[in-house]
Design an enzyme around this catalytic site. Structure first.
Site, PDB file in Angstrom:
ATOM      1  CB  ALA A  30      -0.843   0.009   1.084  1.00 43.43           C
ATOM      2  CB  ALA A  31       3.154   2.775   2.404  1.00 43.46           C
ATOM      3  CD  GLU A  52       7.252  -6.662  -2.782  1.00 43.45           C
ATOM      4  OE1 GLU A  52       7.568  -7.522  -1.889  1.00 43.45           O
ATOM      5  OE2 GLU A  52       7.075  -5.425  -2.178  1.00 43.45           O
ATOM      6  CB  SER A  58      -0.722  -2.666  -5.440  1.00 39.18           C
ATOM      7  OG  SER A  58      -1.673  -1.689  -5.277  1.00 39.18           O
ATOM      8  CB  CYS A  62      -7.464  -5.601   5.226  1.00 39.92           C
ATOM      9  SG  CYS A  62      -6.590  -4.547   5.870  1.00 39.92           S
ATOM     10  CG  ASP A 309       2.001  -1.668   8.039  1.00 42.62           C
ATOM     11  OD1 ASP A 309       1.104  -0.555   8.169  1.00 42.62           O
ATOM     12  OD2 ASP A 309       1.625  -2.689   7.885  1.00 42.62           O
ATOM     13  CE1 TYR A 451     -35.532   9.472  11.373  1.00 43.68           C
ATOM     14  CE2 TYR A 451     -36.416  11.438  10.509  1.00 43.68           C
ATOM     15  CZ  TYR A 451     -36.622  10.448  11.225  1.00 43.68           C
ATOM     16  OH  TYR A 451     -37.701   9.570  11.710  1.00 43.68           O
TER      17      TYR A 451
END
Length: 580
Positions: A30-31, A52, A58, A62, A309, A451
């Site tokens: 992500a980062a 990488e 990417s 989660c 992270d 509402y």
């Protein structure tokens, strides 16, 4: 060079002007990809390379538990972009299967190894971004190298876990750790028909939450057949023919260890930052154990940035360094660094640790300080529990509980936790936004929230939270939590506890030692109570208890508190004590 702390917003300057900068990013989840993409949006002239060591980039980490459970059918859904896509879209070269193993900040070079061949080469940079992420923590106990023992951090991990389930006769699984990944995976494995045991060293699942809230997560797990072992540690893993067959556990009482059968074990006790390159570069490590950065993600070493992270953040509520590794923060900090190193003016504004997780039929969410953290920080806090439906009952509304914390002296909203089957995400986001902009308890009532009965009640749970919390801050309607009431009673303090519910409700459950005076009879029977003795009123959830509190205060009772969350909250706390 010692880094200026994140709240100072200073550090080494980004490269601007002159020749086109050469940006090297280490890490492509992500980062890292966010940093590269934002840098490219700001300038077409930069040469941007991302290294990488894995093959997937990417990806949605989660989402991995949901692939394991089959709710997500293919890993392709979690890895929608590859190196070719990035090259076409952003003219960013992502070189997978290549690990950066060393960095020389004086020469501005990195050493890279091609993992497939072992070949080593050196690359240069003008700006270096460390997006090296985290690695799962594996407890130092015997047997973690057995077949069938997994962590869940990458798509490769998820593929291996799902293959184990589908290709072997897996019936029993043990999950070590009851945080986000552990709970999400527990839910998914139960859905696949496995017997699931969760082992947690702390006293409750979701240990980042206050115990009175996380106890509700414990109950939800057990209600869905999960064997939850709290205050319990893993001693060893057992196996036969190289494959895991059980987990040896021991509780904190020091009793005899016992073995829980398992043909699959997931270790999810936490993660730690990958700091090898950071140490090689000589950057400062912060007090949280992650890389110290300023508000623009600059480290203590010029032209070296840290994002995601692996990087430290700071707590908006306290201003202190903080480290809560979440994908939302990773994306944000990557964008900030990519902007800053190419002449932009973005700065990080800190985090509240806002999070949400689905645990079977409940959404479990929090933002800002918990009661425990607020008290540990020396804050004198007011605590309230609000139990309200997400929308009217006539349209299927279901109750959630919101626990909110405010500073007693200033009324400043400090944090909130919310649990319920529906509408929790909306409320926690509203509360996180309010805290971010410095809201006080009284401000929540004045929010102009959407509402319609299909979506909310006329006075939203957020409004009710603000009303009750503000009254408690002002002292006009003071609250007492079940824990405080139980503690004061256990010390022998004289407190008259008044149950103002109907006889029918009282017959179901009540606070031990309480007297029963229904609200409609309270004025005429108030003489049965001593106005000089501390008094606690309660109903089912808090509303009628507050009405009773007003009556007694109005006729001269000097110390009256309403039981926060009413008998519903009190009984939940009592069950939590029994379950432990």
């Amino acid at each position: 060079m010692s880094i200026q702390r994140v709240q100072d917003g200073v550090g080494g300057e980004p490269r601007t002007g002159g020749t086109a900068p050469k940006i090297v990013v280490v890490g492509s989840v992500a980062a890292g990809t966010s940093a590269a993409a934002k840098a490219r949006r700001n300038t077409e002239s930069a040469q941007i390379t991302v290294y990488e060591r894995d093959q997937d980039i990417s990806y949605s980490g989660c989402g991995l538990p949901y692939y394991v459970g089959g709710e997500v059918e293919t890993l392709d859904e979690l890895t929608p972009r590859d190196a070719t896509w990035f090259a076409k879209r952003y003219n960013v070269q992502i070189r997978t299967g290549r690990e950066v193993v060393d960095v020389d900040p004086a020469a501005r070079t990195v050493d890279v190894v091609e993992l497939a061949t072992g070949a080593r080469f050196t690359d240069t940079y003008d700006e270096l971004v460390l997006a090296t992420g985290v690695s799962p923590v594996v407890p130092p106990v015997p047997g973690t190298d057995l077949d069938g023992v997994f962590v869940l951090r990458t798509p490769s991990d998820a593929r291996a876990v799902r293959d184990r389930i589908e290709l072997h006769d897996v019936r029993d699984a043990v999950i070590v750790g009851a945080g986000y990944i552990g709970l999400e995976t527990a839910e998914q494995l139960v859905g696949r028909g496995l017997g699931v045991t969760v082992v947690e060293a702390m006293s409750h699942a979701m240990p980042r939450m206050d115990p009175d809230m996380s106890a509700r997560v414990d109950a939800e797990l057990r209600a869905h057949g999960v064997q939850l072992l709290t205050d319990t540690r893993v001693v060893a893993l057992e196996g036969t023919a190289g494959a895991v067959t059980g987990v040896v556990v021991q509780d904190d009482t020091g009793g005899t260890p016992r073995t829980v059968p398992a043909s699959l074990v997931l270790v999810a006790v936490g993660v730690r930052p990958n700091l090898d390159l950071a140490r090689a570069a000589g950057v400062e490590i912060g007090p949280t154990g992650a890389i110290a950065v300023d508000r623009r993600q600059r480290t203590s070493v010029p032209h070296v940035w840290a994002v995601g992270d692996v990087a430290e953040s700071f707590d908006r509520a306290t201003g202190e360094p903080a480290w809560v590794p979440l994908g939302s923060t990773a994306n944000k900090t990557g964008r900030i660094a990519g902007d800053a190193m190419t002449g932009g003016d973005l700065e990080h504004r800190g985090i509240l640790g806002t999070s949400i997780v689905r645990v079977f039929d409940l959404a479990v969410a929090q933002t800002g300080l918990t009661e425990a953290r607020a008290r540990a920080a020396g804050r004198d806090v007011v605590v309230m529990h609000n139990i309200k439906p997400d929308r009217p009952a006539y349209l299927g509304g279901r109750e959630m509980i919101i626990k909110a914390i405010a500073d007693r002296d200033t009324g400043l909203l400090l944090g909130a936790q919310a649990i319920g089957p529906a509408g929790v995400d909306k409320r926690i986001d509203v509360l996180a936004t309010a805290i971010s902009f410095g809201a006080h308890a009284e401000d929540l009532f004045h929010l102009d929230l959407a509402y319609a009965p299909t979506y909310a009640t006329t006075k939203d749970p957020v409004h009710y939270t603000g009303m009750a919390l503000d009254n408690a801050v002002r002292g006009t309607a003071r609250l007492i939590t079940p824990e405080e009431l139980q503690h004061r009673l256990s010390t022998g303090e004289a407190i008259q506890v008044v149950d103002v519910r109907s006889a029918k409700d009282r017959a179901k459950s009540c606070v031990d030692g309480s007297v029963h005076i229904p609200l409609a009879q309270l004025r005429e029977r108030a003489g049965e109570l001593d106005p000089a003795v501390p008094t606690v009123t309660y109903c089912n959830k808090g509303v009628s208890g507050n009405a009773a509190q007003n009556v007694l205060q109005g006729i001269g009772f000097s110390d009256v508190r309403n039981l926060s969350g009413g008998n519903t909250n009190y009984q939940a706390a009592a069950r939590a004590r029994t379950d432990r």
